[in-house]
Design a protein around this motif. Sequence first.
Motif, PDB file in Angstrom:
ATOM      1  N   ASP A 121       0.402  -1.355  -0.014  1.00 19.16           N
ATOM      2  CA  ASP A 121      -0.224   0.045   0.021  1.00 19.16           C
ATOM      3  C   ASP A 121       1.034   1.187   0.069  1.00 19.16           C
ATOM      4  N   ASN A 122       2.008   1.495   0.763  1.00 22.96           N
ATOM      5  CA  ASN A 122       2.771   2.385   0.254  1.00 22.96           C
ATOM      6  C   ASN A 122       4.247   1.825   0.182  1.00 22.96           C
ATOM      7  N   VAL A 123       5.241   1.791  -0.413  1.00 22.35           N
ATOM      8  CA  VAL A 123       6.447   2.025  -0.638  1.00 22.35           C
ATOM      9  C   VAL A 123       7.631   3.475  -0.044  1.00 22.35           C
ATOM     10  N   LEU A 124       8.414   2.379   0.679  1.00 22.69           N
ATOM     11  CA  LEU A 124       9.509   3.529   0.901  1.00 22.69           C
ATOM     12  C   LEU A 124      11.368   3.477   0.356  1.00 22.69           C
ATOM     13  N   LEU A 125      11.725   3.865  -0.563  1.00 20.85           N
ATOM     14  CA  LEU A 125      12.624   3.317  -0.882  1.00 20.85           C
ATOM     15  C   LEU A 125      14.209   3.685  -0.395  1.00 20.85           C
ATOM     16  N   ASN A 126      14.438   2.922   0.465  1.00 23.60           N
ATOM     17  CA  ASN A 126      15.233   3.263   1.319  1.00 23.60           C
ATOM     18  C   ASN A 126      16.437   2.895   0.389  1.00 23.60           C
ATOM     19  N   ASP A 127      17.423   4.151   0.257  1.00 23.42           N
ATOM     20  CA  ASP A 127      18.717   4.199  -1.264  1.00 23.42           C
ATOM     21  C   ASP A 127      19.542   5.736  -0.375  1.00 23.42           C
ATOM     22  N   ARG A 128      18.962   6.028   0.998  1.00 23.51           N
ATOM     23  CA  ARG A 128      19.875   7.531   1.294  1.00 23.51           C
ATOM     24  C   ARG A 128      20.514   6.808   2.251  1.00 23.51           C
ATOM     25  N   ASP A 129      20.715   8.362   2.986  1.00 23.03           N
ATOM     26  CA  ASP A 129      21.780   7.817   4.494  1.00 23.03           C
ATOM     27  C   ASP A 129      19.865   7.482   5.887  1.00 23.03           C
ATOM     28  N   PRO A 130      20.668   7.276   6.872  1.00 21.65           N
ATOM     29  CA  PRO A 130      19.691   7.180   7.920  1.00 21.65           C
ATOM     30  C   PRO A 130      18.979   8.682   8.682  1.00 21.65           C
TER      31      PRO A 130
END
Length: 207
Positions: free
Chosen positions: A176-185
């Motif tokens: 339902d939701n996507v978080l693209l985690n390709d950066r820093d914390p």
Amino acid sequence: MINPAFKPWILGLTGGIGSGKSAAAQCFINLGVHTVDADHVARWVVEPGRPALTQIAEHFGPEVIQASGELDRGALRARIFEHPEERRWLEALLHPLINQEIVSDLARATSPYAILVSPLLIESGQYKMVQRILVIDAPESLQMERTLQRDGSSPEQVQAILKAQARREDRLSHADNVLLNDRDPAWLKSEVERLHHFFLTLRGGQS
């Protein structure tokens, strides 16, 4: 005072190995969201003194139990890897216990919504317990890089794990939701905060 009729809705949080599921979950925990980790529950149900461990020892024999009385996961993994029917026996024993524990833990939540973190949310059918799914996503090359740094695994081992998990497309198709985690914390933290404010506006996981 909490309304006794209050029942938080459940968000399923999943993602492939090295996607940053645990880091994202920790951000939600820091915001006061009640979180249940399916992996922690899976380990807890086979701790010494739990009935499941006794049944596993009776079925597979003493060689799957360490001298300390704890489960020898490596020995058990080797057994079920070679014998698919043994894996099915183990899953039939553990899955209901794990699911029962997850349900009772989620029922203790007092936050407006609660989170079930599970790497196998889709594959295990645990997604049926949740009202909404958030996928933490990352490019496969970044998943490999993070996992190699974190676990000291070989590239072959990481590839094998990636193959065993749901295909990225399958996981994303349930989201339902996507978080693209390709950066820093810091970026991850700000994205989680943004999603958290959105989730607080939802009732039962829906707008």
